[in-house]
Write a protein that holds these residues in place. Sequence first.
Motif, mmCIF file in Angstrom:
data_model
loop_
_atom_site.group_PDB
_atom_site.id
_atom_site.type_symbol
_atom_site.label_atom_id
_atom_site.label_comp_id
_atom_site.label_asym_id
_atom_site.label_seq_id
_atom_site.Cartn_x
_atom_site.Cartn_y
_atom_site.Cartn_z
ATOM 1 N N UNK A 99 0.811 -1.230 0.000
ATOM 2 C CA UNK A 99 0.000 0.000 0.000
ATOM 3 C C UNK A 99 0.843 1.278 0.000
ATOM 4 N N UNK A 100 1.984 1.257 0.660
ATOM 5 C CA UNK A 100 2.847 2.441 0.667
ATOM 6 C C UNK A 100 3.413 2.690 -0.723
ATOM 7 N N UNK A 101 3.875 1.646 -1.394
ATOM 8 C CA UNK A 101 4.400 1.813 -2.750
ATOM 9 C C UNK A 101 3.310 2.275 -3.723
ATOM 10 N N UNK A 102 2.107 1.760 -3.572
ATOM 11 C CA UNK A 102 1.009 2.189 -4.442
ATOM 12 C C UNK A 102 0.659 3.655 -4.204
ATOM 13 N N UNK A 103 0.635 4.070 -2.947
ATOM 14 C CA UNK A 103 0.341 5.470 -2.632
ATOM 15 C C UNK A 103 1.414 6.390 -3.189
ATOM 16 N N UNK A 104 2.661 6.004 -3.057
ATOM 17 C CA UNK A 104 3.762 6.808 -3.606
ATOM 18 C C UNK A 104 3.653 6.870 -5.127
ATOM 19 N N UNK A 105 3.316 5.763 -5.754
ATOM 20 C CA UNK A 105 3.156 5.749 -7.216
ATOM 21 C C UNK A 105 2.041 6.682 -7.668
ATOM 22 N N UNK A 106 0.947 6.701 -6.944
ATOM 23 C CA UNK A 106 -0.175 7.565 -7.304
ATOM 24 C C UNK A 106 0.196 9.028 -7.118
ATOM 25 N N UNK A 107 0.914 9.351 -6.050
ATOM 26 C CA UNK A 107 1.330 10.735 -5.828
ATOM 27 C C UNK A 107 2.278 11.187 -6.939
ATOM 28 N N UNK A 108 3.221 10.344 -7.304
ATOM 29 C CA UNK A 108 4.153 10.692 -8.386
ATOM 30 C C UNK A 108 3.393 10.839 -9.704
ATOM 31 N N UNK A 109 2.448 9.948 -9.980
ATOM 32 C CA UNK A 109 1.637 10.057 -11.192
ATOM 33 C C UNK A 109 0.812 11.332 -11.215
#
Length: 120
Positions: A99-109
């Motif tokens: 979940x942390x990696x997914x959240x970081x990916x969404x913020x970067x996107x």
Amino acid sequence: MRKYLSLPAWLLRAVLAALLPVADGLIHPRPAHAVFFENARVWLNELFLSTGNLTAAFGVDMTVNVLRAVLLVWIALGIVRTVQAARNDEDWQTTARVPILATISIVVGDVITSLIIPSA
């Protein structure tokens, strides 16, 4: 003798009155006032509304809001799993990683999308 409203009919009317705002929200979706991908949603809505395509603008709102809801539920479940793993003395860091990696990916996107799409 007076006739009173029977309980099932009264209950049905109360339920219908309570569900009216929900039905209105499904018929006329409004933005979730969220941070993620708000610039992209506004840009796509303006693009489709300028061409007169109201159905596509409706689809954009619904799609973005559903994706936001799925993201929030998924992150909430990840947090619950992480807390349960920590309580059971298991490896909670492995549980929290996805979940942390997914959240970081969404913020970067979202940041990259904001750089590409011009703001209003």
